[in-house]
Design a protein around this motif. Structure first.
Motif, PDB file in Angstrom:
ATOM      1  N   GLY A 199       0.820  -1.202   0.000  1.00 44.97           N
ATOM      2  CA  GLY A 199       0.000   0.000   0.000  1.00 44.97           C
ATOM      3  C   GLY A 199       0.855   1.252   0.000  1.00 44.97           C
ATOM      4  O   GLY A 199       0.581   2.213  -0.733  1.00 44.97           O
ATOM      5  N   THR A 200       1.875   1.247   0.833  1.00 45.88           N
ATOM      6  CA  THR A 200       2.773   2.406   0.896  1.00 45.88           C
ATOM      7  C   THR A 200       3.330   2.719  -0.480  1.00 45.88           C
ATOM      8  O   THR A 200       3.339   3.877  -0.914  1.00 45.88           O
ATOM      9  CB  THR A 200       3.934   2.106   1.873  1.00 45.88           C
ATOM     10  OG1 THR A 200       3.381   1.851   3.158  1.00 45.88           O
ATOM     11  CG2 THR A 200       4.917   3.254   1.940  1.00 45.88           C
ATOM     12  N   PHE A 241      -3.824   7.932   7.326  1.00 50.62           N
ATOM     13  CA  PHE A 241      -2.694   6.983   7.320  1.00 50.62           C
ATOM     14  C   PHE A 241      -2.474   6.535   5.882  1.00 50.62           C
ATOM     15  O   PHE A 241      -3.352   5.941   5.267  1.00 50.62           O
ATOM     16  CB  PHE A 241      -2.963   5.762   8.211  1.00 50.62           C
ATOM     17  CG  PHE A 241      -1.740   4.894   8.332  1.00 50.62           C
ATOM     18  CD1 PHE A 241      -0.823   5.082   9.364  1.00 50.62           C
ATOM     19  CD2 PHE A 241      -1.465   3.911   7.394  1.00 50.62           C
ATOM     20  CE1 PHE A 241       0.333   4.308   9.454  1.00 50.62           C
ATOM     21  CE2 PHE A 241      -0.318   3.135   7.472  1.00 50.62           C
ATOM     22  CZ  PHE A 241       0.590   3.336   8.512  1.00 50.62           C
ATOM     23  N   HIS A 242      -1.278   6.846   5.356  1.00 50.60           N
ATOM     24  CA  HIS A 242      -0.985   6.472   3.973  1.00 50.60           C
ATOM     25  C   HIS A 242       0.291   5.640   3.848  1.00 50.60           C
ATOM     26  O   HIS A 242       0.652   5.260   2.731  1.00 50.60           O
ATOM     27  CB  HIS A 242      -0.882   7.721   3.100  1.00 50.60           C
ATOM     28  CG  HIS A 242      -2.160   8.521   3.051  1.00 50.60           C
ATOM     29  ND1 HIS A 242      -3.328   8.021   2.508  1.00 50.60           N
ATOM     30  CD2 HIS A 242      -2.458   9.766   3.509  1.00 50.60           C
ATOM     31  CE1 HIS A 242      -4.289   8.941   2.607  1.00 50.60           C
ATOM     32  NE2 HIS A 242      -3.793   9.995   3.224  1.00 50.60           N
ATOM     33  N   GLU A 292      -8.503   9.129   2.409  1.00 51.30           N
ATOM     34  CA  GLU A 292      -9.191   7.832   2.501  1.00 51.30           C
ATOM     35  C   GLU A 292     -10.693   8.110   2.597  1.00 51.30           C
ATOM     36  O   GLU A 292     -11.101   8.826   3.519  1.00 51.30           O
ATOM     37  CB  GLU A 292      -8.765   7.080   3.763  1.00 51.30           C
ATOM     38  CG  GLU A 292      -7.302   6.756   3.882  1.00 51.30           C
ATOM     39  CD  GLU A 292      -6.866   6.678   5.350  1.00 51.30           C
ATOM     40  OE1 GLU A 292      -7.071   5.634   5.976  1.00 51.30           O
ATOM     41  OE2 GLU A 292      -6.330   7.672   5.864  1.00 51.30           O
ATOM     42  N   GLU A 297      -6.777   3.323   9.929  1.00 49.46           N
ATOM     43  CA  GLU A 297      -5.878   3.398  11.096  1.00 49.46           C
ATOM     44  C   GLU A 297      -6.206   4.600  11.978  1.00 49.46           C
ATOM     45  O   GLU A 297      -6.039   4.551  13.195  1.00 49.46           O
ATOM     46  CB  GLU A 297      -4.416   3.552  10.637  1.00 49.46           C
ATOM     47  CG  GLU A 297      -3.891   2.484   9.719  1.00 49.46           C
ATOM     48  CD  GLU A 297      -3.695   1.163  10.426  1.00 49.46           C
ATOM     49  OE1 GLU A 297      -3.961   0.135   9.793  1.00 49.46           O
ATOM     50  OE2 GLU A 297      -3.287   1.157  11.603  1.00 49.46           O
ATOM     51  N   ASP A 325      -7.186   6.871  -1.388  1.00 51.60           N
ATOM     52  CA  ASP A 325      -6.466   5.718  -0.839  1.00 51.60           C
ATOM     53  C   ASP A 325      -7.538   4.756  -0.321  1.00 51.60           C
ATOM     54  O   ASP A 325      -8.135   4.983   0.737  1.00 51.60           O
ATOM     55  CB  ASP A 325      -5.539   6.216   0.276  1.00 51.60           C
ATOM     56  CG  ASP A 325      -4.858   5.083   1.040  1.00 51.60           C
ATOM     57  OD1 ASP A 325      -5.321   3.932   0.933  1.00 51.60           O
ATOM     58  OD2 ASP A 325      -3.889   5.362   1.761  1.00 51.60           O
ATOM     59  N   ILE A 327      -6.904   1.564   0.238  1.00 49.17           N
ATOM     60  CA  ILE A 327      -6.092   0.407   0.621  1.00 49.17           C
ATOM     61  C   ILE A 327      -6.777  -0.421   1.704  1.00 49.17           C
ATOM     62  O   ILE A 327      -6.738  -1.646   1.673  1.00 49.17           O
ATOM     63  CB  ILE A 327      -4.691   0.911   1.040  1.00 49.17           C
ATOM     64  CG1 ILE A 327      -3.932   1.328  -0.226  1.00 49.17           C
ATOM     65  CG2 ILE A 327      -3.921  -0.122   1.854  1.00 49.17           C
ATOM     66  CD1 ILE A 327      -2.722   2.197   0.005  1.00 49.17           C
ATOM     67  N   GLN A 328      -7.425   0.250   2.642  1.00 43.80           N
ATOM     68  CA  GLN A 328      -8.111  -0.489   3.717  1.00 43.80           C
ATOM     69  C   GLN A 328      -9.622  -0.613   3.466  1.00 43.80           C
ATOM     70  O   GLN A 328     -10.218  -1.646   3.705  1.00 43.80           O
ATOM     71  CB  GLN A 328      -7.864   0.198   5.064  1.00 43.80           C
ATOM     72  CG  GLN A 328      -8.348  -0.611   6.230  1.00 43.80           C
ATOM     73  CD  GLN A 328      -7.626  -0.331   7.537  1.00 43.80           C
ATOM     74  OE1 GLN A 328      -8.111  -0.679   8.582  1.00 43.80           O
ATOM     75  NE2 GLN A 328      -6.463   0.263   7.508  1.00 43.80           N
ATOM     76  N   LYS A 356      -3.579  -4.522   0.507  1.00 43.55           N
ATOM     77  CA  LYS A 356      -4.220  -5.377   1.520  1.00 43.55           C
ATOM     78  C   LYS A 356      -5.001  -6.552   0.923  1.00 43.55           C
ATOM     79  O   LYS A 356      -4.403  -7.556   0.565  1.00 43.55           O
ATOM     80  CB  LYS A 356      -5.090  -4.512   2.430  1.00 43.55           C
ATOM     81  CG  LYS A 356      -4.241  -3.599   3.343  1.00 43.55           C
ATOM     82  CD  LYS A 356      -5.044  -3.065   4.478  1.00 43.55           C
ATOM     83  CE  LYS A 356      -4.254  -2.143   5.398  1.00 43.55           C
ATOM     84  NZ  LYS A 356      -3.475  -2.816   6.402  1.00 43.55           N
TER      85      LYS A 356
HETATM   86  C1  LIG Z   1      -5.355   3.443   4.213  1.00 39.25           C
HETATM   87  C2  LIG Z   1      -3.963   2.863   4.204  1.00 39.25           C
HETATM   88  N1  LIG Z   1      -3.062   3.351   3.357  1.00 39.25           N
HETATM   89  C3  LIG Z   1      -1.813   2.859   3.295  1.00 39.25           C
HETATM   90  C4  LIG Z   1      -1.405   1.839   4.117  1.00 39.25           C
HETATM   91  C5  LIG Z   1      -0.016   1.291   4.019  1.00 39.25           C
HETATM   92  O1  LIG Z   1      -0.072   0.043   3.401  1.00 39.25           O
HETATM   93  P1  LIG Z   1       1.103  -1.027   3.566  1.00 39.25           P
HETATM   94  O2  LIG Z   1       1.203  -1.333   5.021  1.00 39.25           O
HETATM   95  O3  LIG Z   1       0.689  -2.184   2.707  1.00 39.25           O
HETATM   96  O4  LIG Z   1       2.349  -0.408   3.042  1.00 39.25           O
HETATM   97  C6  LIG Z   1      -2.304   1.308   5.040  1.00 39.25           C
HETATM   98  C7  LIG Z   1      -1.905   0.248   5.973  1.00 39.25           C
HETATM   99  O5  LIG Z   1      -2.479   0.000   6.979  1.00 39.25           O
HETATM  100  C8  LIG Z   1      -3.622   1.829   5.076  1.00 39.25           C
HETATM  101  O6  LIG Z   1      -4.536   1.366   5.932  1.00 39.25           O
END
Ligand SMILES: Cc1ncc(COP(=O)(O)O)c(C=O)c1O
Length: 505
Positions: A199-200, A241-242, A292, A297, A325, A327-328, A356
């Motif tokens: 995700g990062t 949180f990114h 997000e 987080e 984002d 990701i979650q 994720k």
């Molecule tokens: C919304 C969001 N973005 C980015 C990330 C970072 O992802 P990763 O841990 O796969 O690098 C997370 C991780 O929890 C997340 O929840």
């Protein structure tokens, strides 16, 4: 010693009277909160641990970087939503799915077979060459987004694309591309995908894409060389949180994560979520805005649609890229492919990042970009060794195929309805402890009046065999596997209510 037992007796009396007040019941029903699981069944004090496990933990700790405060558990296997430790009697209900990762649960048999099949054929040959699955995954991500809505597209059932079968066919190697006359004419795609490892990295790539696109747009508008561009700023938001790389961390506004690592990447401004006055922070100098749609987080906070529309409108006015984002919160966690799938298109982004659940535990992330922005991402402008290797791409294609199946989504709807029903009673049952219930679908949070109660509850639930997560300053987070059995949802909620009953006493 005496004081301890007197205290224990007092607590026991207090608990008994609270349980009576809460009209005790053995399991879930509509008559009051469950209080069946008030006793500790999975103690974590050293005396209760097997000496061999204590020795193993001590040995493992001695050479592992100290970046996590882990409880004394070593998980050795999992099945569905259950995790097992090396301690013979310890089984846990995993209501956190590896932090919103194991959407299909642990040890899914199809996932195992696809992995074995692909590893037995080819795992990695580098991005210097095409592989069979990276483009299929990109096509599936674009096709499902066009069909189900997102990235500026309204849901469109008539959208057609070719979806190759990625299911388990152990070691069968014959594939023939269908003749065009055997397939419906494919619809225009309108978007491109870059595959990353996490995700990062997806966010890091999205920030780079926005900077490059912004600089080139500025150069076209001003007639000056792009190297002189001032269109380099980003807007991010409180509680975001990114990720933890320098770029992603610069958008992750938590001072605890940022402060020790300054100076960060310059050019990041912070706004407040759902605050209309933050919209005016977006200027001609901004190349991007990252948010997000449901913060994970940071404490399970959802963006208002009206606010997203205002952000979108302002981004269009100044030519800033809007990055969601997901990701979650994305990839069906809210019941639709994206958390924003059913929002009006005027509240959509032009870049989506994901990770994720995409790999169900195998590391992979991705950036989905509108064509207009993808044009700025030319050969050599971004890259990765592992990202989109054939193993990761095939697994993600398989996972996404499963997640998007109607019967899978029907079950998910039952899971989220059960969660809605159970969570909606909590503030009424425990008004002195619970302050709010947040989120939607299978990304939910319970906020506490006393912020420290969140971590306390996570520990209490673990000591009763259920794994929850904390989130932000004051919340406990629920992000279970999307195919979790309904009886497991009920059990997790029973344990949650039992812990809250103990806390209320
Ligand atoms: C919304 C969001 N973005 C980015 C990330 C970072 O992802 P990763 O841990 O796969 O690098 C997370 C991780 O929890 C997340 O929840």
């Amino acid at each position: 010693m005496y004081r301890q037992s007197a205290l224990a007796a007092y607590r026991s009396r207090a608990l008994t009277s609270t349980l009576a007040r809460l009209s005790v019941r053995a399991s879930s029903s509509s008559s009051g909160p469950c209080t069946k699981y008030t006793d500790v069944t999975h103690p974590e004090d050293p005396a209760s641990l097997d000496p061999a496990i204590q020795r193993q933990l001590h040995r493992l700790e001695s050479c592992t970087a100290n970046t996590y405060a882990r409880p004394p558990l070593i998980f050795t296997s999992g099945r569905g939503s259950h995790l097992f430790t090396s301690h013979p009697t310890r089984e846990y209900l995993d209501f956190s799915a590896g932090i919103a990762v194991n959407a299909l649960g642990h040890s899914d048999s199809g996932f195992i077979q696809v992995m074995a099949d692909q590893v037995g054929s080819l795992a990695h040959a580098s991005n210097v060459y095409w592989n069979e699955w990276v483009g299929e995954l990109a096509s599936l991500l674009v096709g499902l987004t066009r069909k189900e809505g997102g990235l500026g597209y309204a849901p469109d059932d008539s959208y057609t694309f070719y979806q190759r079968d990625s299911g388990p066919h152990l070691f069968s190697r014959t594939y023939t591309e269908p003749e065009p006359e055997d397939l419906p004419a494919p619809s225009p795609t309108g978007a491109k995908v870059f595959i990353s490892n996490s995700g990062t990295e997806a966010n890091e790539g999205a920030l780079k894409f926005a900077r490059k696109y912004g600089k080139e747009l500025w150069a076209r508008k001003t007639g000056k060389p792009w190297e002189e561009s001032t269109k380099t700023r980003f807007l991010c938001f409180e509680n975001a949180f990114h990720g933890r790389s320098m770029g992603a961390l610069s958008a992750t506004t938590n001072p605890k994560y940022q402060k020790p690592f300054g100076p960060l990447v310059p050019g990041f401004d912070m706004g407040k979520l759902n605050d209309m006055s933050s919209v005016k922070f977006i200027t001609e100098d901004h190349c991007g805005v990252i948010l997000e749609p449901i913060q994970g987080e940071g404490g399970i906070f959802e963006c208002d649609i009206a606010w997203l529309k205002a952000i979108r409108k302002r981004c269009d006015e100044v030519g800033a890229v809007l990055i969601y984002d997901e990701i979650q919160c994305g990839l069906y966690r809210t019941g639709t492919m994206w958390a924003h799938s059913r929002y009006p298109t005027t509240a959509h982004p032009n870049v989506i990042t994901m990770a994720k659940a995409l790999g169900n535990g195998y590391p992979i992330g991705a950036i989905l970009v509108k064509d207009e922005i993808a044009k700025a991402v030319t050969v050599g402008s971004h890259g990765t060794t592992f990202g989109g290797n054939v193993l990761a791409a095939r697994l993600a294609h398989y996972v996404l195929t499963r997640l998007s199946t109607p019967s899978f989504l029907e079950h998910l709807a039952l899971v989220t309805t059960t969660l809605d029903t159970r969570l909606s009673s909590l503030a009424g049952y425990f008004p002195s402890v619970v302050s709010s219930v947040r989120g939607r679908g299978a990304i939910r949070g319970v906020g506490f009046h006393k912020p420290e109660d969140a971590a306390k509850l996570v520990k209490m639930a673990r000591e009763r065999g259920v794994l929850f997560l904390s989130a932000g300053k004051d919340a406990v987070r629920f992000v279970p596997s999307l195919n979790i059995a309904l009886k497991d949802v009920e059990h997790a909620m029973d344990v949650l209510e039992s812990c809250l009953a103990v806390m209320s006493s």
